[in-house]
Motif scaffolding. Sequence first.
Motif, PDB file in Angstrom:
ATOM      1  N   MET A  78      69.044  65.643  26.293  1.00 41.94           N
ATOM      2  CA  MET A  78      70.375  66.421  25.824  1.00 41.94           C
ATOM      3  C   MET A  78      69.559  67.935  25.571  1.00 41.94           C
ATOM      4  N   LYS A  79      70.293  68.791  25.972  1.00 36.34           N
ATOM      5  CA  LYS A  79      69.790  70.384  25.902  1.00 36.34           C
ATOM      6  C   LYS A  79      69.909  70.689  24.393  1.00 36.34           C
ATOM      7  N   PRO A  80      68.455  71.113  23.604  1.00 36.16           N
ATOM      8  CA  PRO A  80      68.688  71.615  22.411  1.00 36.16           C
ATOM      9  C   PRO A  80      69.359  73.029  22.249  1.00 36.16           C
ATOM     10  N   ALA A  81      69.793  73.161  20.952  1.00 35.30           N
ATOM     11  CA  ALA A  81      70.476  74.361  20.539  1.00 35.30           C
ATOM     12  C   ALA A  81      69.357  75.687  20.835  1.00 35.30           C
ATOM     13  N   ALA A  82      69.902  76.807  21.092  1.00 35.45           N
ATOM     14  CA  ALA A  82      69.181  78.019  21.206  1.00 35.45           C
ATOM     15  C   ALA A  82      68.714  78.585  19.941  1.00 35.45           C
ATOM     16  N   VAL A  83      67.147  78.508  19.733  1.00 32.10           N
ATOM     17  CA  VAL A  83      66.612  78.911  18.481  1.00 32.10           C
ATOM     18  C   VAL A  83      66.006  80.517  18.463  1.00 32.10           C
ATOM     19  N   HIS A  84      64.970  80.693  19.520  1.00 32.72           N
ATOM     20  CA  HIS A  84      64.254  81.944  19.733  1.00 32.72           C
ATOM     21  C   HIS A  84      65.097  83.103  20.530  1.00 32.72           C
ATOM     22  N   GLU A  96      76.913  98.570  36.597  1.00 36.36           N
ATOM     23  CA  GLU A  96      76.651  97.667  37.565  1.00 36.36           C
ATOM     24  C   GLU A  96      76.933  96.099  37.029  1.00 36.36           C
ATOM     25  N   VAL A  97      77.517  95.238  37.653  1.00 41.90           N
ATOM     26  CA  VAL A  97      77.822  93.943  37.212  1.00 41.90           C
ATOM     27  C   VAL A  97      76.949  92.903  37.543  1.00 41.90           C
ATOM     28  N   LEU A  98      76.375  92.512  36.616  1.00 40.53           N
ATOM     29  CA  LEU A  98      75.161  91.324  36.869  1.00 40.53           C
ATOM     30  C   LEU A  98      75.449  89.907  36.128  1.00 40.53           C
ATOM     31  N   PRO A  99      75.059  88.808  36.886  1.00 35.20           N
ATOM     32  CA  PRO A  99      75.096  87.562  36.330  1.00 35.20           C
ATOM     33  C   PRO A  99      74.570  87.464  34.847  1.00 35.20           C
ATOM     34  N   ILE A 100      75.025  86.603  34.245  1.00 35.53           N
ATOM     35  CA  ILE A 100      74.280  86.285  32.812  1.00 35.53           C
ATOM     36  C   ILE A 100      73.438  84.994  33.147  1.00 35.53           C
ATOM     37  N   GLN A 101      71.954  85.311  32.892  1.00 39.44           N
ATOM     38  CA  GLN A 101      71.285  84.085  32.803  1.00 39.44           C
ATOM     39  C   GLN A 101      70.591  83.742  31.560  1.00 39.44           C
ATOM     40  N   ASN A 102      71.083  82.692  31.155  1.00 38.87           N
ATOM     41  CA  ASN A 102      70.752  82.145  29.623  1.00 38.87           C
ATOM     42  C   ASN A 102      69.296  81.357  29.895  1.00 38.87           C
ATOM     43  N   VAL A 103      67.986  81.795  30.117  1.00 36.86           N
ATOM     44  CA  VAL A 103      66.787  81.147  30.443  1.00 36.86           C
ATOM     45  C   VAL A 103      66.074  80.885  29.072  1.00 36.86           C
ATOM     46  N   PRO A 104      65.926  79.449  28.857  1.00 35.71           N
ATOM     47  CA  PRO A 104      65.291  79.472  27.535  1.00 35.71           C
ATOM     48  C   PRO A 104      63.759  79.971  27.772  1.00 35.71           C
ATOM     49  N   ILE A 105      63.370  80.336  26.357  1.00 36.66           N
ATOM     50  CA  ILE A 105      61.981  80.788  26.116  1.00 36.66           C
ATOM     51  C   ILE A 105      60.946  79.614  26.347  1.00 36.66           C
ATOM     52  N   PRO A 106      60.018  79.433  26.905  1.00 39.70           N
ATOM     53  CA  PRO A 106      59.093  78.331  26.805  1.00 39.70           C
ATOM     54  C   PRO A 106      58.440  78.142  25.478  1.00 39.70           C
ATOM     55  N   ILE A 107      58.697  77.092  25.141  1.00 36.79           N
ATOM     56  CA  ILE A 107      57.931  76.743  23.601  1.00 36.79           C
ATOM     57  C   ILE A 107      57.128  75.717  23.762  1.00 36.79           C
ATOM     58  N   LYS A 108      55.848  76.001  22.902  1.00 37.57           N
ATOM     59  CA  LYS A 108      54.761  75.088  22.597  1.00 37.57           C
ATOM     60  C   LYS A 108      55.249  74.094  21.242  1.00 37.57           C
ATOM     61  N   TYR A 109      55.036  72.817  21.197  1.00 36.17           N
ATOM     62  CA  TYR A 109      55.094  71.897  20.072  1.00 36.17           C
ATOM     63  C   TYR A 109      53.768  71.313  19.805  1.00 36.17           C
ATOM     64  N   PRO A 110      53.055  71.730  19.026  1.00 36.57           N
ATOM     65  CA  PRO A 110      51.563  71.016  18.624  1.00 36.57           C
ATOM     66  C   PRO A 110      51.758  69.675  17.791  1.00 36.57           C
ATOM     67  N   LYS A 111      51.049  69.096  17.917  1.00 35.92           N
ATOM     68  CA  LYS A 111      51.153  67.670  17.183  1.00 35.92           C
ATOM     69  C   LYS A 111      51.546  67.607  15.687  1.00 35.92           C
ATOM     70  N   GLU A 112      51.114  68.737  14.991  1.00 35.26           N
ATOM     71  CA  GLU A 112      51.338  69.057  13.865  1.00 35.26           C
ATOM     72  C   GLU A 112      53.038  69.072  13.454  1.00 35.26           C
ATOM     73  N   ALA A 113      53.687  69.526  14.574  1.00 33.40           N
ATOM     74  CA  ALA A 113      55.090  69.831  14.349  1.00 33.40           C
ATOM     75  C   ALA A 113      55.730  68.525  14.309  1.00 33.40           C
ATOM     76  N   ASP A 114      55.082  67.238  14.721  1.00 35.14           N
ATOM     77  CA  ASP A 114      55.783  65.922  14.501  1.00 35.14           C
ATOM     78  C   ASP A 114      55.636  65.434  13.213  1.00 35.14           C
ATOM     79  N   TRP A 115      55.039  66.203  12.160  1.00 32.43           N
ATOM     80  CA  TRP A 115      54.856  65.870  10.807  1.00 32.43           C
ATOM     81  C   TRP A 115      55.378  66.801   9.820  1.00 32.43           C
ATOM     82  N   GLY A 116      56.447  67.487  10.496  1.00 31.55           N
ATOM     83  CA  GLY A 116      56.958  68.620   9.585  1.00 31.55           C
ATOM     84  C   GLY A 116      58.552  68.646   9.931  1.00 31.55           C
ATOM     85  N   LEU A 117      59.133  69.644   9.376  1.00 35.25           N
ATOM     86  CA  LEU A 117      60.421  69.930   9.622  1.00 35.25           C
ATOM     87  C   LEU A 117      60.467  71.182   9.939  1.00 35.25           C
ATOM     88  N   TRP A 118      60.557  71.834  11.361  1.00 36.33           N
ATOM     89  CA  TRP A 118      60.567  73.112  11.688  1.00 36.33           C
ATOM     90  C   TRP A 118      61.914  73.625  12.102  1.00 36.33           C
TER      91      TRP A 118
END
Length: 281
Positions: free
Chosen positions: A44-50, A66-88
């Motif tokens: 499932m696609k997560p909600a946008a945060v950043h 000028e008319v341009l297409p909207i491109q919602n490209v998610p920002i690449p995010i890194k999740y270190p192992k410490e993130a698994d033992w907290g609520l970020w």
Amino acid sequence: MAVGRFRKVQRAAGSFIKTNRFDHGEATLLPEAYKKFWREWKVMKPAAVHYIPEEGRWKRNIVTGEVLPIQNVPIPIKYPKEADWGLWGGEGVIKGFQKRHEYNRRVPHFWIPSLKRSVVRSEVLDVYLSIIVTERTIKLIHDNYGFDHYLLKTPACDLRSVLALKLKRKILLALFDKCPAYKDTPDQQTTIYEEYKNYLSAYTPEEIEWYGLTWGQAIQKIHWQQQVVNAPKPLKQKYRSQLIEQLKIHGIAEAQDGSPEQMPGHSWISKMNPFGKKHET
């Protein structure tokens, strides 16, 4: 390609068939309940945060028209192992570049969320927890009117961390058992259960049992279940059952009560035992 970790492409009957990690080894025995949780967590696609996603398909440049297409490209995010033992709260580490001076070259930079230790309370479990959180996590808890409501309303893809999923699973199990933490205060137990019981409608008992397990834990659980099912049974149990069935067929009265251990001491089996206690007739 590593089996069970990456998708393999197999060629069969002149066509290519995509397989996933559930198509190999013991993973084929995992129930649909765990597959449902896995899709909620990893597919499932997560909600946008950043970033703030834009609505619609097109937008007009105010300056040029000028008319341009909207491109919602998610920002690449890194999740270190410490993130698994907290609520970020869905936040992570962003890797990018930063230009610190107009005439200097850009340099690599990491944007790390502001972390702090805070105490939260679970009403369903009736415990206080000291957890590493972010400001966004605290805001989400307040917006959802409590820690338990935040965990139960938020899908696994947005909770993301192993700790959050583990706590959510414990809360669901406690709700399924009607809040055993309040067994000494029935009135309070009923109040807490009535407040949170509506969350159980989204899950079956089997789905709650498999919810929040990591891949390794799920494989270990199915492996243990298979060991229990396929465990060899002692031959004495087999022969005892056969003996009882034969005695029932021949109409032996003592066999109608069950196993030989339940038969009275004056039965004909006890008479055949030379070391048994002799009864006077």
